[in-house]
Design a protein around this motif. Sequence first.
Motif, PDB file in Angstrom:
ATOM      1  N   THR A 301      35.006   6.754  25.587  1.00  0.00           N
ATOM      2  CA  THR A 301      36.084   7.990  25.370  1.00  0.00           C
ATOM      3  C   THR A 301      36.194   8.307  24.013  1.00  0.00           C
ATOM      4  O   THR A 301      36.652   7.627  22.993  1.00  0.00           O
ATOM      5  N   LEU A 302      36.258   9.832  23.637  1.00  0.00           N
ATOM      6  CA  LEU A 302      36.555  10.473  22.724  1.00  0.00           C
ATOM      7  C   LEU A 302      37.150  11.768  22.941  1.00  0.00           C
ATOM      8  O   LEU A 302      36.770  12.728  23.777  1.00  0.00           O
ATOM      9  N   SER A 303      38.343  11.835  22.392  1.00  0.00           N
ATOM     10  CA  SER A 303      38.976  13.116  22.466  1.00  0.00           C
ATOM     11  C   SER A 303      39.312  13.621  21.244  1.00  0.00           C
ATOM     12  O   SER A 303      40.057  13.104  20.270  1.00  0.00           O
ATOM     13  N   ILE A 304      38.580  14.721  21.000  1.00  0.00           N
ATOM     14  CA  ILE A 304      38.780  15.495  19.758  1.00  0.00           C
ATOM     15  C   ILE A 304      39.288  16.907  19.567  1.00  0.00           C
ATOM     16  O   ILE A 304      39.196  17.507  20.698  1.00  0.00           O
ATOM     17  N   GLU A 305      39.608  17.336  18.469  1.00  0.00           N
ATOM     18  CA  GLU A 305      40.005  18.853  18.551  1.00  0.00           C
ATOM     19  C   GLU A 305      38.876  19.631  17.752  1.00  0.00           C
ATOM     20  O   GLU A 305      38.247  19.179  16.572  1.00  0.00           O
ATOM     21  N   LEU A 306      38.428  20.586  18.412  1.00  0.00           N
ATOM     22  CA  LEU A 306      37.424  21.526  17.758  1.00  0.00           C
ATOM     23  C   LEU A 306      38.060  22.160  16.636  1.00  0.00           C
ATOM     24  O   LEU A 306      39.228  22.585  16.680  1.00  0.00           O
ATOM     25  N   SER A 311      38.663  25.048  23.470  1.00  0.00           N
ATOM     26  CA  SER A 311      37.707  24.337  24.576  1.00  0.00           C
ATOM     27  C   SER A 311      37.070  25.248  25.300  1.00  0.00           C
ATOM     28  O   SER A 311      36.033  25.061  25.878  1.00  0.00           O
ATOM     29  N   GLU A 312      38.057  26.043  26.065  1.00  0.00           N
ATOM     30  CA  GLU A 312      37.715  27.096  27.131  1.00  0.00           C
ATOM     31  C   GLU A 312      36.503  27.922  26.901  1.00  0.00           C
ATOM     32  O   GLU A 312      35.710  28.151  27.459  1.00  0.00           O
ATOM     33  N   GLN A 313      36.708  28.421  25.611  1.00  0.00           N
ATOM     34  CA  GLN A 313      35.651  29.574  24.922  1.00  0.00           C
ATOM     35  C   GLN A 313      34.258  28.625  24.612  1.00  0.00           C
ATOM     36  O   GLN A 313      33.147  29.172  25.116  1.00  0.00           O
ATOM     37  N   LEU A 314      34.447  27.448  24.377  1.00  0.00           N
ATOM     38  CA  LEU A 314      33.110  26.690  24.222  1.00  0.00           C
ATOM     39  C   LEU A 314      32.368  26.365  25.489  1.00  0.00           C
ATOM     40  O   LEU A 314      31.434  26.892  25.581  1.00  0.00           O
ATOM     41  N   ILE A 376      27.265  22.214  20.548  1.00  0.00           N
ATOM     42  CA  ILE A 376      28.700  22.286  20.168  1.00  0.00           C
ATOM     43  C   ILE A 376      28.851  22.981  19.157  1.00  0.00           C
ATOM     44  O   ILE A 376      29.529  23.871  18.655  1.00  0.00           O
ATOM     45  N   ALA A 377      28.279  22.144  17.899  1.00  0.00           N
ATOM     46  CA  ALA A 377      28.490  22.626  16.437  1.00  0.00           C
ATOM     47  C   ALA A 377      27.980  23.972  16.344  1.00  0.00           C
ATOM     48  O   ALA A 377      28.600  24.900  15.764  1.00  0.00           O
ATOM     49  N   SER A 378      26.861  24.417  16.781  1.00  0.00           N
ATOM     50  CA  SER A 378      26.190  25.798  16.551  1.00  0.00           C
ATOM     51  C   SER A 378      27.049  26.654  17.417  1.00  0.00           C
ATOM     52  O   SER A 378      27.089  27.822  16.592  1.00  0.00           O
ATOM     53  N   THR A 379      27.594  26.472  18.324  1.00  0.00           N
ATOM     54  CA  THR A 379      28.417  27.401  19.049  1.00  0.00           C
ATOM     55  C   THR A 379      29.806  27.582  18.315  1.00  0.00           C
ATOM     56  O   THR A 379      30.299  28.620  17.950  1.00  0.00           O
ATOM     57  N   VAL A 380      30.300  26.579  17.658  1.00  0.00           N
ATOM     58  CA  VAL A 380      31.613  26.765  16.952  1.00  0.00           C
ATOM     59  C   VAL A 380      31.149  27.421  15.789  1.00  0.00           C
ATOM     60  O   VAL A 380      31.986  28.187  15.464  1.00  0.00           O
ATOM     61  N   GLU A 381      30.123  27.260  15.156  1.00  0.00           N
ATOM     62  CA  GLU A 381      29.667  28.167  13.906  1.00  0.00           C
ATOM     63  C   GLU A 381      29.546  29.669  14.256  1.00  0.00           C
ATOM     64  O   GLU A 381      29.883  30.301  13.430  1.00  0.00           O
ATOM     65  N   VAL A 382      28.847  29.704  15.294  1.00  0.00           N
ATOM     66  CA  VAL A 382      28.569  31.498  15.862  1.00  0.00           C
ATOM     67  C   VAL A 382      29.750  31.928  15.848  1.00  0.00           C
ATOM     68  O   VAL A 382      30.195  33.144  15.755  1.00  0.00           O
TER      69      VAL A 382
END
Length: 385
Positions: A301-306, A311-314, A376-382
């Motif tokens: 289990t891993l709970s992280i903050e983007l 998170s909904e947007q992701l 996930i990383a590339s979506t956050v970047e974009v």
Amino acid sequence: MRTIYLDYNSSTPVAGSVRDAMQPFLGDFFADPSSSHWLGRASQEAVEDSRASVAKLLGCHPTEMVFTSGGTESINLALLGSASQIASQLPSNAPKHLIISAFEHSAVTQCAEHLQQQGWGLTVIGCDKNGVIAVDDIENALRPATRLVSVMHSNHQVGTIQPVAQIAELCRSRDIVVHTDASQSIGKIRTLVEELNVDLLSFSGHKMYAPKGIGGLYVRAGVPLQPIMFGEGNESGLRPGSRNVPHIVGLGHAARLIDTALQDGADRMVELRDRFLARLEFELNQSVVVHARQAERLPNTLSIELPNMKSEQLLRHLPEICLGPVIDRDIEPSAPSRNPTLRALGLLAEAGQRTIRVSVGWQTTEEDVDRAAEMIASTVEVLRV
Ligand SMILES: Cc1ncc(COP(=O)(O)O)c(C=O)c1O
């Protein structure tokens, strides 16, 4: 589109061999285990084999294992069944008090609130910033009228493992019934009732590679419970109704699988979980906030903050990745998070809105976690620009 499933804390797929084991009981071996003819006896034997397998996994005697329709029913039976039993032994005006933690599953919270409406005193204990309950806080909350304590064994959101054995030790000398919800632990870490020293332990089939709609409750020998449903008595008089033989057989088979695969499985989960985090941080070129990082946690289990993203947007941009629950949709960012665990950790809605839970399982591959981290990383970047 190939789905990457990283939501094992929500539900696990039914293992292939569990399905195979269930198959005969969906076909020719359909009889009611309560029937005395040979076909009924075949079902009864299968039920008792399963009970023995589940009992072995938990380290208890088969007579201490009750099959239910899942984690929710087990929790209701544990809390409401022991509350009725306790109330029946006391004068009607005697004070009664129970303690739960602030981040229980809603089944526990709502049972406790129901008991509160019936006159029980209720104390809800918070956790430290690492998502762990302090045993001292439980001790300080104990009153002469405390009769029941329920603290989950491991938390579904951040994975923290609670000091249930120490809490149980506190309660034992005071004659307080202790229940733990171990729905997230079974199948991920060795969970033995003897070590935990609890009176009641509930769990759910669909968190351990068996189907939904099946679960169990460990009831320590000599701990009296009253049934919460009425009808044709089965399961030591605690659970009326014809038994769900195919699902019970599936649960028993899953217990056998887990018993043999647990240690290697847990090591693999840690590797996959940590690989995902390392890859995500590498791709983002920055570190991310990991909830309860310093605490003893479930291996999967891993709970992280983007960073800078809800998170909904992701999830809207990455429908092929199945992740943990999206929360705090419409709430003032400076309000406390609506997720009980994140709120107990002291997180505001703004951080809760950026939180994702990644939970890996038996079918997760290295490729899955690498691809998910990259995507996930590339979506956050974009979306950042
Ligand atoms: C910690 C915990 N307890 C209880 C339950 C309820 O189990 P079930 O879905 O079998 O009713 C769940 C499932 O979400 C859970 O995560």
